[in-house]
Design an enzyme around this catalytic site. Structure first.
Site, PDB file in Angstrom:
ATOM      1  N   GLY A   1      20.409   0.718  15.789  1.00 63.17           N
ATOM      2  CA  GLY A   1      19.023   1.081  16.157  1.00 63.17           C
ATOM      3  C   GLY A   1      18.788   1.151  17.706  1.00 63.17           C
ATOM      4  O   GLY A   1      19.852   1.559  18.473  1.00 63.17           O
TER       5      GLY A   1
ATOM      6  N   ARG B   1      29.053   8.756  15.175  1.00 61.47           N
ATOM      7  CA  ARG B   1      29.091   8.506  13.741  1.00 61.47           C
ATOM      8  C   ARG B   1      30.247   9.285  13.116  1.00 61.47           C
ATOM      9  O   ARG B   1      30.856   8.810  12.085  1.00 61.47           O
ATOM     10  CB  ARG B   1      27.795   8.868  13.266  1.00 61.47           C
ATOM     11  CG  ARG B   1      26.895   7.568  13.399  1.00 61.47           C
ATOM     12  CD  ARG B   1      25.545   7.958  12.642  1.00 61.47           C
ATOM     13  NE  ARG B   1      24.965   6.785  12.804  1.00 61.47           N
ATOM     14  CZ  ARG B   1      23.429   6.661  12.796  1.00 61.47           C
ATOM     15  NH1 ARG B   1      22.830   7.857  12.519  1.00 61.47           N
ATOM     16  NH2 ARG B   1      22.590   5.451  12.812  1.00 61.47           N
TER      17      ARG B   1
ATOM     18  N   LYS C   1       8.097  -5.803  17.021  1.00 58.34           N
ATOM     19  CA  LYS C   1       7.059  -6.388  16.075  1.00 58.34           C
ATOM     20  C   LYS C   1       7.861  -7.582  15.279  1.00 58.34           C
ATOM     21  O   LYS C   1       8.873  -7.594  14.993  1.00 58.34           O
ATOM     22  CB  LYS C   1       6.493  -5.575  14.850  1.00 58.34           C
ATOM     23  CG  LYS C   1       5.604  -4.700  15.427  1.00 58.34           C
ATOM     24  CD  LYS C   1       4.896  -3.886  14.339  1.00 58.34           C
ATOM     25  CE  LYS C   1       3.989  -2.664  14.842  1.00 58.34           C
ATOM     26  NZ  LYS C   1       3.709  -1.565  13.820  1.00 58.34           N
TER      27      LYS C   1
ATOM     28  N   GLY D   1      18.696  -0.593  10.257  1.00 61.54           N
ATOM     29  CA  GLY D   1      18.007  -1.222   9.160  1.00 61.54           C
ATOM     30  C   GLY D   1      18.863  -2.050   8.436  1.00 61.54           C
ATOM     31  O   GLY D   1      18.774  -3.059   7.839  1.00 61.54           O
TER      32      GLY D   1
HETATM   33  P1  AMP Z   1      12.311  -2.246  17.139  1.00 61.45           P
HETATM   34  O1  AMP Z   1      12.361  -1.006  16.301  1.00 61.45           O
HETATM   35  O2  AMP Z   1      11.350  -3.434  16.172  1.00 61.45           O
HETATM   36  O3  AMP Z   1      13.638  -2.792  17.530  1.00 61.45           O
HETATM   37  O4  AMP Z   1      11.611  -2.061  18.255  1.00 61.45           O
HETATM   38  C1  AMP Z   1      11.981  -1.131  19.374  1.00 61.45           C
HETATM   39  C2  AMP Z   1      10.977  -0.789  20.091  1.00 61.45           C
HETATM   40  O5  AMP Z   1      10.371  -2.055  20.684  1.00 61.45           O
HETATM   41  C3  AMP Z   1      11.403   0.169  21.535  1.00 61.45           C
HETATM   42  O6  AMP Z   1      10.803   1.313  21.340  1.00 61.45           O
HETATM   43  C4  AMP Z   1      10.690  -0.615  22.614  1.00 61.45           C
HETATM   44  O7  AMP Z   1      10.106   0.293  23.480  1.00 61.45           O
HETATM   45  C5  AMP Z   1       9.686  -1.669  21.941  1.00 61.45           C
HETATM   46  N1  AMP Z   1       9.198  -2.702  22.629  1.00 61.45           N
HETATM   47  C6  AMP Z   1      10.083  -3.691  23.428  1.00 61.45           C
HETATM   48  N2  AMP Z   1       9.283  -4.534  24.150  1.00 61.45           N
HETATM   49  C7  AMP Z   1       7.858  -4.085  23.904  1.00 61.45           C
HETATM   50  C8  AMP Z   1       6.904  -4.602  24.724  1.00 61.45           C
HETATM   51  N3  AMP Z   1       6.853  -5.658  25.436  1.00 61.45           N
HETATM   52  N4  AMP Z   1       5.857  -3.669  24.405  1.00 61.45           N
HETATM   53  C9  AMP Z   1       5.634  -2.856  23.455  1.00 61.45           C
HETATM   54  N5  AMP Z   1       6.720  -2.506  22.827  1.00 61.45           N
HETATM   55  C10 AMP Z   1       7.901  -3.052  23.338  1.00 61.45           C
END
Ligand code: AMP
Length: 395
Positions: free
Chosen positions: A352, A37, A200, A375
């Site tokens: 991210g 960064r 999620k 974000g």
């Molecule tokens: P996000 O911040 O929503 O992009 O989510 C990233 C996170 O999703 C990472 O820490 C991953 O470990 C988690 N992740 C990815 N695939 C899975 C899965 N199948 N089950 C649980 N967590 C997951």
């Protein structure tokens, strides 16, 4: 196209320019462990200095509640001094701006620079309260925002101060982010594919909805895929599922069909009974057992996704395909990163976790653009106007 003033449109010679940077870098025991960064910000800094600006840089670092020495920007000031081969003046104070800082800013000569202390040491910062916005506006003639990573937030150091200045502009990094993300979404070379993953559905609802209006292909992996699979009647065991979004997932599948967007979900997965890197695992086609959870996409899914993505000319990726932090669950994410690195396409990685996955896996240099803002890039993909950009003057 973005209609904001940039640093190429303004005259900065002899002017005190407050530059909002994103120096939110990881620091362990006083040492910066990833300076990306900082180096990304150098073109804007050098341009302003060579044009004779009296440069006052500012940034937040981490999420301090009040003054916290471990989140001081001092190591950043020192590293900037080395990288720019010049003295970057710095005063550490919980006030960020006090009389001593004002005097230092006032004494700057053309082409000299200083860095303010962590803007989040001031409690007003994240609430965009006037007292701090006025302090910041009071020490500069011109405001430049180059911090894409916080552009989705309205804080004193990006929105509050911009509103108080007669002249404001965006820097090169912000311009680059907006032009890559903006062009990809608004005017993509087709076929245009999006890959969404991560934990999620709930955090990416608007992204899915907005992208379905734009893309030709939507690939969904990672934790969010299992809510979609469950909504199609697949048994997903203990996998991450948001039951309250089952109906929404169904609606999105229907929307994709109506729009003629190809939407792909995993057809096989790596399943474990314990959420542990060394737990026994197996590849499962279709239904999982009740006590199993899916932690990565399987080889058939990688092949399916790869085949669909291989002709894409623009690809936007946000969110890992599995729990990539654990080496045994990182294969799907690795394979997709590798595929993108080999594509003859514009490849854009939302910040991210996807950015760190791509960089850690060694494919960073092969991508067209890796966003510095997680974000912020997500909100951009949702089609939202980012307050940090909106507050800057139009051309
Ligand atoms: P996000 O911040 O929503 O992009 O989510 C990233 C996170 O999703 C990472 O820490 C991953 O470990 C988690 N992740 C990815 N695939 C899975 C899965 N199948 N089950 C649980 N967590 C997951």
């Amino acid at each position: 196209m973005l209609n904001k003033l940039t640093i190429d449109d303004i005259s900065v010679k002899g002017k005190k320019v407050l530059l909002r940077c994103d120096f939110n870098v990881p620091i362990v025991d006083g040492k910066i462990t990833d300076e990306n960064r900082i180096t990304e910000e150098l073109p804007t800094i050098k341009k302003l200095l060579s044009d004779g600006a009296r440069l006052i840089m500012c940034s937040h670092l981490g999420k301090p509640k009040g003054y916290d020495e471990s989140l001081s920007l001092k190591p950043v000031a020192e590293r900037l001094s080395e990288l720019l081969s010049m003295d970057i003046k710095f005063i550490s104070t919980p006030d960020v701006v006090n009389d001593e800082v004002r005097a230092l800013a006032e004494g700057l000569k053309d082409g000299e620079a200083m860095l303010l202390e962590n803007t989040r040491f001031r409690k007003e910062e994240t609430k965009c309260e006037e007292a701090f916005s006025e302090d910041l506006a009071g020490i500069c003639d011109i405001f430049v925002n180059d911090a894409f990573g916080t552009a989705h937030r309205a804080h004193c150091s990006n929105v509050g101060v911009a509103k108080l200045k007669d002249v404001s502009a965006i820097g090169y990094l912000m311009e680059k982010e907006v032009s890559f993300l903006g062009n990809a979404v608004e005017d993509p070379v087709r076929p245009f594919a999006a890959i969404l993953g991560g934990s999620k559905v709930s955090s990416k609802i608007s992204v899915i909805n907005n992208l379905l209006d734009k893309v030709d292909l939507l690939v969904i992996g990672g934790g969010m895929a299992y809510t979609f699979l469950k909504s199609c009647g697949v048994k997903v065991g203990k996998s991450l599922v948001e039951d309250e979004y089952l109906e929404y997932a169904g609606e999105m599948l229907k929307k994709a069909e109506e729009k003629g967007v190809k939407l792909l979900l995993p057809v096989d997965n790596l399943a474990v009974k314990e959420f542990d890197n060394d737990a026994p695992s197996r590849i499962v086609d279709g239904d999982l057992m009740d006590d199993e959870m899916a932690v990565d996409i399987g080889p058939k899914t990688v092949a399916l996704f790869s085949e669909a993505l291989k002709n894409a000319k623009t690809v936007v990726w946000n969110g890992p395909m599995g729990v990539f932090e654990k080496p045994n669950f990182a294969k799907g994410t690795y394979e997709i990163a590798k595929l993108l690195s080999e594509l003859d396409a514009t490849t854009i990685i939302g910040g991210g976790d996807s950015a760190s996955a791509v960089n850690n896996l060694g494919f960073g240099d092969a991508m067209t653009h890796i966003s510095t803002g997680g974000g912020a890039s997500l909100e951009f993909l949702e089609g939202k106007e980012l307050p940090g950009i909106a507050a800057v003057m139009d051309k």
